[in-house]
Each structure stands twice: as structure tokens, then as C-alpha cells.
Design an enzyme around this catalytic site. Structure first.
Site, short mmCIF file in Angstrom:
data_model
loop_
_atom_site.label_atom_id
_atom_site.label_comp_id
_atom_site.label_asym_id
_atom_site.label_seq_id
_atom_site.Cartn_x
_atom_site.Cartn_y
_atom_site.Cartn_z
N CYS A 40 49.10 66.93 8.12
CA CYS A 40 47.95 66.46 8.82
C CYS A 40 46.75 67.33 8.23
O CYS A 40 45.55 67.04 8.84
CB CYS A 40 47.83 66.73 10.29
SG CYS A 40 48.11 68.39 10.83
N CYS A 56 51.48 66.76 13.53
CA CYS A 56 51.50 65.98 12.62
C CYS A 56 50.44 65.02 12.87
O CYS A 56 49.97 64.75 13.90
CB CYS A 56 52.82 65.23 11.92
SG CYS A 56 53.60 64.51 13.25
N CYS A 77 43.57 70.06 11.58
CA CYS A 77 43.99 71.45 12.67
C CYS A 77 42.80 72.24 12.76
O CYS A 77 42.54 72.73 11.77
CB CYS A 77 45.37 71.56 12.43
SG CYS A 77 45.85 72.65 13.53
#
Length: 140
Positions: free
Chosen positions: A85, A11, A89
Site C-alpha cells: 500500500c 494492504c 499508511c
């Protein structure tokens, strides 16, 4: 080389949702699954309301600290579970990516964190079942 399945929870701040998810997975799966958590912009400390909500479940994460998301952590994980997020990533083929839409506990009191905690626990129980099923089918 570890043959244990591994899961990375990501996150933004690694102070709430991903910490709760990692704590539950460790608590419920024991050492059968390798667990990591990280944040794309880690906070200075874990959310105190999250620590309190997990203590009510008998899980102490007071010693945990938010960690920065690294490419290596993603590469080393079989499952990458993101929680708000977005595109922070890195993507690698061959991984299982799941995006869990969960309320952000940042700035919330423990009363607001409990339902988030309970939803995460339910998702973790489902994830363990999925990982166990995948492991059983690949072992046969």
C-alpha cells in the site's frame, strides 16, 4: 489499558493478503495478540479464493469484511505491517513498521493463492516469535 501487543495488517483492498495475515495471527497466537487489518481502498468483499485457501487450513474468514484504514487503527497498534500500500499508511514514531512484499492474490484462483498463503503463514510464525521475544525481554 491493554498490555497485549497489537498488530495491524494493511494492504490496498483488505481483501486478500492482510485478511490472510490477520487470520493466521489470530489462529496461531490466540488471544495473546490483538489483531487488526485494514485497506487504504477497501474492496466490497474478501477475495473468494483467499477464503477457500484458508478453509483448507481450517480457518474460516467467510464472515470478514474489508475495513478502511484509519489513523486511529495505526495509533492503537504496536506493529504496522504493510503489503503493497506504499505511502497510504500514516507514520507514527514508536511503532514497528514492516513492509512485506507479497504477490497480490486479486483476480487469482485458489491454486495461485496457496503459495501466497503459505508464505504469509511463515512470516506470521516469525512475527509471533519476534513479538514473544520482545515481550519476554521487556518483562525481565
Amino acid at each position: 489499558m491493554s498490555t497485549k501487543p497489537s498488530v495491524l495488517f494493511v494492504c490496498v483492498h483488505n481483501a486478500g493478503r492482510s485478511q490472510m495475515a490477520a487470520a493466521y495471527l489470530t489462529h496461531l497466537a490466540g488471544d495473546r495478540i490483538e489483531v487488526r487489518s485494514a485497506g487504504s481502498a477497501p474492496a466490497d468483499s474478501v477475495n473468494p479464493a483467499v477464503v477457500e485457501a484458508l478453509l483448507e487450513e481450517g480457518i474460516d474468514i467467510s464472515a470478514e469484511t474489508p475495513k478502511v484504514l484509519t489513523t486511529e487503527a495505526v495509533q492503537a497498534s504496536d506493529y504496522v505491517i504493510t503489503m503493497g500500500c506504499g505511502d497510504a499508511c500514516p507514520f507514527f514514531p514508536g511503532k514497528t513498521y514492516l513492509d512485506w512484499v507479497l504477490t497480490d492474490p486479486a483476480g487469482q484462483g485458489v491454486d495461485a493463492v496457496r503459495p501466497i498463503r503459505d508464505e504469509i503463514r511463515g512470516r506470521i510464525e516469525g512475527l509471533i516469535a519476534e513479538i514473544d521475544a520482545a515481550a519476554a525481554s521487556s518483562a525481565s
